[in-house]
Design a protein around this motif. Sequence first.
Motif, PDB file in Angstrom:
ATOM      1  N   ALA A   1       2.103   1.791 -21.456  1.00 40.39           N
ATOM      2  CA  ALA A   1       2.959   1.060 -22.452  1.00 40.39           C
ATOM      3  C   ALA A   1       3.854  -0.178 -21.942  1.00 40.39           C
ATOM      4  CB  ALA A   1       3.796   2.187 -22.970  1.00 40.39           C
ATOM      5  N   LEU A   2       4.200   0.002 -20.677  1.00 40.71           N
ATOM      6  CA  LEU A   2       5.157  -0.835 -19.828  1.00 40.71           C
ATOM      7  C   LEU A   2       4.297  -2.195 -19.393  1.00 40.71           C
ATOM      8  CD1 LEU A   2       7.150   1.409 -17.492  1.00 40.71           C
ATOM      9  CD2 LEU A   2       7.912   0.276 -20.019  1.00 40.71           C
ATOM     10  N   GLY A   3       2.992  -2.054 -19.170  1.00 43.43           N
ATOM     11  CA  GLY A   3       2.305  -3.241 -18.751  1.00 43.43           C
ATOM     12  C   GLY A   3       2.788  -3.750 -17.464  1.00 43.43           C
ATOM     13  N   GLY A   4       2.495  -4.979 -17.334  1.00 44.58           N
ATOM     14  CA  GLY A   4       2.774  -5.745 -16.042  1.00 44.58           C
ATOM     15  C   GLY A   4       1.947  -5.205 -14.785  1.00 44.58           C
ATOM     16  N   GLU A   5       2.603  -5.357 -13.611  1.00 42.16           N
ATOM     17  CA  GLU A   5       1.853  -5.114 -12.432  1.00 42.16           C
ATOM     18  C   GLU A   5       1.753  -3.440 -12.088  1.00 42.16           C
ATOM     19  OE1 GLU A   5       3.072  -6.797  -8.749  1.00 42.16           O
ATOM     20  OE2 GLU A   5       1.288  -6.181  -7.820  1.00 42.16           O
ATOM     21  N   ILE A   6       0.745  -2.766 -11.884  1.00 39.07           N
ATOM     22  CA  ILE A   6       0.563  -1.598 -11.154  1.00 39.07           C
ATOM     23  C   ILE A   6       0.451  -1.350  -9.568  1.00 39.07           C
ATOM     24  CG2 ILE A   6      -0.812   0.723 -11.362  1.00 39.07           C
ATOM     25  CD1 ILE A   6       0.376   0.169 -14.003  1.00 39.07           C
ATOM     26  N   ILE A   7       1.200  -0.740  -9.028  1.00 44.23           N
ATOM     27  CA  ILE A   7       0.987  -0.697  -7.776  1.00 44.23           C
ATOM     28  C   ILE A   7       0.671   1.077  -7.543  1.00 44.23           C
ATOM     29  CG2 ILE A   7       2.216  -0.209  -5.563  1.00 44.23           C
ATOM     30  CD1 ILE A   7       3.763  -2.783  -6.023  1.00 44.23           C
ATOM     31  N   VAL A   8      -0.322   1.327  -6.732  1.00 42.03           N
ATOM     32  CA  VAL A   8      -0.704   2.798  -6.561  1.00 42.03           C
ATOM     33  C   VAL A   8      -0.591   3.005  -5.317  1.00 42.03           C
ATOM     34  CG1 VAL A   8      -2.626   4.511  -6.796  1.00 42.03           C
ATOM     35  CG2 VAL A   8      -2.678   2.382  -8.486  1.00 42.03           C
ATOM     36  N   MET A   9       0.278   4.038  -4.962  1.00 45.88           N
ATOM     37  CA  MET A   9       0.490   4.546  -3.766  1.00 45.88           C
ATOM     38  C   MET A   9      -0.149   6.032  -3.330  1.00 45.88           C
ATOM     39  SD  MET A   9       4.326   3.382  -2.615  1.00 45.88           S
ATOM     40  CE  MET A   9       4.322   4.053  -1.090  1.00 45.88           C
ATOM     41  N   LEU A  10      -0.618   6.100  -1.980  1.00 43.09           N
ATOM     42  CA  LEU A  10      -1.028   7.337  -1.498  1.00 43.09           C
ATOM     43  C   LEU A  10      -0.797   7.327   0.126  1.00 43.09           C
ATOM     44  CD1 LEU A  10      -3.203   9.483  -1.849  1.00 43.09           C
ATOM     45  CD2 LEU A  10      -5.027   8.126  -1.033  1.00 43.09           C
ATOM     46  N   LYS A  11      -0.319   8.339   0.357  1.00 40.66           N
ATOM     47  CA  LYS A  11       0.333   8.755   1.696  1.00 40.66           C
ATOM     48  C   LYS A  11       1.068   7.630   2.644  1.00 40.66           C
ATOM     49  CE  LYS A  11      -3.681  11.684   2.490  1.00 40.66           C
ATOM     50  NZ  LYS A  11      -3.228  12.841   1.540  1.00 40.66           N
ATOM     51  N   GLY A  12       1.919   7.071   1.497  1.00 40.49           N
ATOM     52  CA  GLY A  12       2.770   6.067   2.184  1.00 40.49           C
ATOM     53  C   GLY A  12       2.388   4.467   2.168  1.00 40.49           C
ATOM     54  N   GLU A  13       1.135   4.357   1.636  1.00 45.52           N
ATOM     55  CA  GLU A  13       0.549   3.030   1.433  1.00 45.52           C
ATOM     56  C   GLU A  13       0.180   2.729   0.303  1.00 45.52           C
ATOM     57  OE1 GLU A  13      -2.345   1.856   4.698  1.00 45.52           O
ATOM     58  OE2 GLU A  13      -1.920   3.620   5.469  1.00 45.52           O
ATOM     59  N   ILE A  14       0.187   1.310   0.065  1.00 45.05           N
ATOM     60  CA  ILE A  14      -0.345   1.073  -1.342  1.00 45.05           C
ATOM     61  C   ILE A  14      -1.914   0.866  -1.228  1.00 45.05           C
ATOM     62  CG2 ILE A  14      -0.677  -1.066  -2.791  1.00 45.05           C
ATOM     63  CD1 ILE A  14       2.315  -1.796  -1.993  1.00 45.05           C
ATOM     64  N   VAL A  15      -2.620   1.439  -2.065  1.00 42.87           N
ATOM     65  CA  VAL A  15      -3.931   1.706  -2.051  1.00 42.87           C
ATOM     66  C   VAL A  15      -4.769   0.618  -2.910  1.00 42.87           C
ATOM     67  CG1 VAL A  15      -4.110   3.859  -0.872  1.00 42.87           C
ATOM     68  CG2 VAL A  15      -4.350   3.618  -3.256  1.00 42.87           C
ATOM     69  N   GLU A  16      -3.955   0.386  -4.076  1.00 44.53           N
ATOM     70  CA  GLU A  16      -4.403  -0.700  -5.090  1.00 44.53           C
ATOM     71  C   GLU A  16      -3.293  -1.214  -5.815  1.00 44.53           C
ATOM     72  OE1 GLU A  16      -7.626   1.091  -7.773  1.00 44.53           O
ATOM     73  OE2 GLU A  16      -7.883  -0.924  -8.779  1.00 44.53           O
TER      74      GLU A  16
ATOM     75  N   GLY B   1      -2.541  -4.385  -9.050  1.00 43.12           N
ATOM     76  CA  GLY B   1      -2.953  -5.638  -9.938  1.00 43.12           C
ATOM     77  C   GLY B   1      -2.460  -5.270 -11.497  1.00 43.12           C
ATOM     78  N   ASP B   2      -3.133  -6.095 -12.379  1.00 45.31           N
ATOM     79  CA  ASP B   2      -2.542  -6.004 -13.938  1.00 45.31           C
ATOM     80  C   ASP B   2      -2.801  -4.736 -14.447  1.00 45.31           C
ATOM     81  OD1 ASP B   2      -1.498  -8.224 -14.889  1.00 45.31           O
ATOM     82  OD2 ASP B   2      -3.097  -8.227 -16.490  1.00 45.31           O
ATOM     83  N   ALA B   3      -1.808  -4.144 -15.189  1.00 46.64           N
ATOM     84  CA  ALA B   3      -2.167  -2.923 -15.669  1.00 46.64           C
ATOM     85  C   ALA B   3      -3.341  -2.769 -16.534  1.00 46.64           C
ATOM     86  CB  ALA B   3      -1.027  -2.605 -16.853  1.00 46.64           C
ATOM     87  N   ASP B   4      -3.837  -3.635 -17.182  1.00 50.56           N
ATOM     88  CA  ASP B   4      -4.875  -3.443 -17.958  1.00 50.56           C
ATOM     89  C   ASP B   4      -6.410  -3.507 -17.108  1.00 50.56           C
ATOM     90  OD1 ASP B   4      -3.640  -4.254 -20.182  1.00 50.56           O
ATOM     91  OD2 ASP B   4      -3.682  -6.338 -20.244  1.00 50.56           O
ATOM     92  N   THR B   5      -6.316  -4.030 -15.823  1.00 48.51           N
ATOM     93  CA  THR B   5      -7.077  -3.764 -15.083  1.00 48.51           C
ATOM     94  C   THR B   5      -7.280  -2.760 -14.171  1.00 48.51           C
ATOM     95  OG1 THR B   5      -7.087  -6.215 -14.714  1.00 48.51           O
ATOM     96  CG2 THR B   5      -8.655  -5.009 -13.145  1.00 48.51           C
TER      97      THR B   5
END
Length: 469
Positions: free
Chosen positions: A209-224, A226-230
């Motif tokens: 619902a918020l859209g924009g950029e998504i950052i996915v974190m795992l064990k202290g690091e960004i693993v992915e 990009g755009d929310a839609d993607t």
Amino acid sequence: MTLTIENLRIAAAGAVLVRDVSLTLEPYRTVTILGETGSGKTLVAEAAMGTVAPELAVSGRIADGGEISDAADQGARRGAWGRRIAMLPQEPWVSLDPTMRSLAQVAEGHRFVRGLGPGPARRQARADLASLNLAAGDDRYPHQLSGGMAQRVAFASARAGGAPITLADEPTKGLDATMRDAVVALLRKAVEEGGSLLCITHDIAVAKALGGEIIVMLKGEIVERGDADTVLVAPSHPYTRRLVAAAPENWPTATATATASVPGDVVLEGTELAVSRNGRRLFSDLDLAVRAGEWIGVTGPSGCGKTTLGNVLLGLMPPASGRVRRRAGVASTRFQKLYQDPVATFSRHVSLRTALAETTARHRVSFDDVMTLLERLRVPVALLDRRPDQVSGGELQRVSLARVLVAKPIFLFADEPTSRLDPITQQETMDVMREVTRERGCGTLLVTHDRTMAERITERRITLGSDLA
Ligand SMILES: Nc1ncnc2c1ncn2[C@@H]1O[C@H](COP(=O)(O)OP(=O)(O)OP(=O)(O)O)[C@@H](O)[C@H]1O
Ligand SMILES: [Mg+2]
């Protein structure tokens, strides 16, 4: 105003907690951080505010509005508070000053951060509250506000200083769908008006619902990223794929997983229960029998009396009418409640090991029992030597779960027990809870705002508040 975080690194004595995190947050933009519980999300937000615990080593660079600072120099961030960056508190009703009326809480920011005179500050506060449909709540104290109203007052007071950047750490946890949508609408409005939003959430629907950029974190690091839609529609990292797939609508249903569908004896029974609060009837004519090993879902809108029902069943308050019978000859300590807010249930001053040792001593069980539970819940034992404020929200929630289960309850009232967990950990934790309660013949009432989850994991459900306007 743009917030930039460059090469952020946060380390504890023997471990790196956040590694090489960089992000840029521009006006009219949202960045949402998703990720595993304990992966460092809150630490990133704390670094932006300059509130990381002193025992941790911080490095990297942070800039907002052109002022670049060394992330290690946390004092340098203080000038941004309220003026450039506002932190939306995790527990709004706790963060509000109980002695101040809503209007005064909001006016404070206009006065002391923006420097308006007392009259204009109050006029501006009144306009803020009216724009959030809170005009009627102007002169109420926090205890007179519903959860949803308190959330909006906290939002108005966090933003009263005029800060264009908002940081929100799990702003919708434990809220029902209506209230969650209202909070999302508030956040989106702030962005549409030119603000920037950094939101941390475990709720994929909120991220969508918020859209924009998504950052996915795992064990202290960004693993992915990009755009929310993607990212949410076609995730590329295996962890993100698992995360998105772990939404409760994809869980197997309880009937399919039930190994022992034969219900046991009744452990607790309520007959013709009626409950009132502040002179208002919350529900009446409720008949309920909880059997050993069974899971019953309790759903209903915010304020419908779910928590109150738990208190009545546990004998912590009397019903307005009706009777509660708990199985005779069983110690009262085996009727247990898992509180909604794990932070409130631990002393701030002692280590988690000490807190758990007190519990095992009180219930005369061995400390190994709690260690076994922690292992099953995938809680790293190293964090037992820390205080509650030195572990993540989701870690503490699982420690509090282990603490309740080690008391070998035969009845458990579990109020949103997985509200602070990412979807993968949430599913694993629910599985462990089900196994343990079934092994021990513990009847469980699961309170959740998430109807889909209730349908998947409980054998039957009761809905409260259907007779509320
Ligand atoms: N003061 C501290 N000392 C040592 N370790 C800490 C301290 N504060 C946090 N940590 C650890 O840092 C890691 C990241 O914590 P953080 O609170 O950022 O996680 P999170 O991603 O926000 O998790 P959650 O989703 O559960 O809220 C956790 O493993 C936590 O135990
Ligand atoms: Mg957190």
